[in-house]
Design an enzyme around this catalytic site. Structure first.
Site, mmCIF file in Angstrom:
data_model
loop_
_atom_site.group_PDB
_atom_site.id
_atom_site.type_symbol
_atom_site.label_atom_id
_atom_site.label_comp_id
_atom_site.label_asym_id
_atom_site.label_seq_id
_atom_site.Cartn_x
_atom_site.Cartn_y
_atom_site.Cartn_z
ATOM 1 N N ALA A 74 0.523 -1.129 -0.156
ATOM 2 C CA ALA A 74 -0.009 0.101 0.047
ATOM 3 C C ALA A 74 1.087 1.185 0.011
ATOM 4 C CB ALA A 74 -0.830 0.051 1.298
ATOM 5 N N GLU A 75 1.733 1.285 0.872
ATOM 6 C CA GLU A 75 2.531 2.592 1.003
ATOM 7 C C GLU A 75 3.567 2.692 -0.439
ATOM 8 O OE1 GLU A 75 5.466 5.137 3.647
ATOM 9 O OE2 GLU A 75 4.523 3.550 4.778
ATOM 10 N N THR A 76 3.837 1.601 -1.054
ATOM 11 C CA THR A 76 4.628 1.836 -2.093
ATOM 12 C C THR A 76 3.686 2.388 -3.216
ATOM 13 O OG1 THR A 76 6.162 -0.193 -1.730
ATOM 14 C CG2 THR A 76 5.977 0.604 -3.864
ATOM 15 N N SER A 163 9.192 5.672 2.534
ATOM 16 C CA SER A 163 9.127 6.841 3.225
ATOM 17 C C SER A 163 10.527 6.726 3.977
ATOM 18 C CB SER A 163 8.020 7.155 4.203
ATOM 19 O OG SER A 163 7.747 6.102 4.928
#
Length: 163
Positions: A74-76, A163
């Site tokens: 998801a973050e990628t 991040s």
């Protein structure tokens, strides 16, 4: 990263980076963690980012897809969308990630689709839906990233994510 397939980018984004001397499709990756986990970005634009990840190798002790693996996917994906929204003069930095896990998956491939909820000058928020091979929702996530100006020492425009 030779196993990474070429990502489908909109031509105007390829041209923006090419003007800076960066071959975005050739240099783009899912980052070291994403690569280690088998994340493949298939399509990327500010409007939609699609990627896959194998369940095998990304499970918790009970043999189910690890919730942290879903968070990495998801973050990628959300970071890639934010990076492309911000353009070559900005860097995307994740500041908030929320994941709700709906069902367990023991094998196969999961697919994540990130779409924008908000795209502003200084922040962007993406909803990421992760589904199994039958199209059943596995995880719903929301990522907010800060868009900050590239600073001296940041190097070439960021083409890796996270991040």
């Amino acid at each position: 990263m030779g196993e990474q397939q070429r990502v489908k980018f909109p031509q105007e984004i390829i041209d923006e980076y090419a003007a800076l001397g960066v071959d975005l499709p050739a240099l783009f990756s899912a980052g070291h963690l994403g690569t280690r986990m088998g994340v493949q970005i298939l399509e990327a634009s500010p409007e939609k980012v699609v990627g896959t990840m194998p369940v095998e190798g990304n499970t918790q002790p009970y043999g189910l897809l690890h919730g942290g693996a879903s968070a990495v996917l998801a973050e990628t994906l959300g970071s890639v969308g934010t990076m492309l929204h911000g353009g070559s003069s900005k860097i995307a930095v994740g500041v908030d990630l929320n994941c709700t896990h709906h069902r367990g998956v023991r094998s196969g491939l999961v697919t994540g689709v990130a779409t924008p909820v908000h795209r502003g000058r200084s922040t962007a928020t993406y909803e990421i839906v992760i589904s199994d091979e039958e199209g059943r929702r596995v995880c719903s996530a929301r990522l907010t990233c800060l868009l900050r100006d590239v600073r001296p020492g940041d190097g070439a425009p960021s083409v890796s994510t996270g991040s």
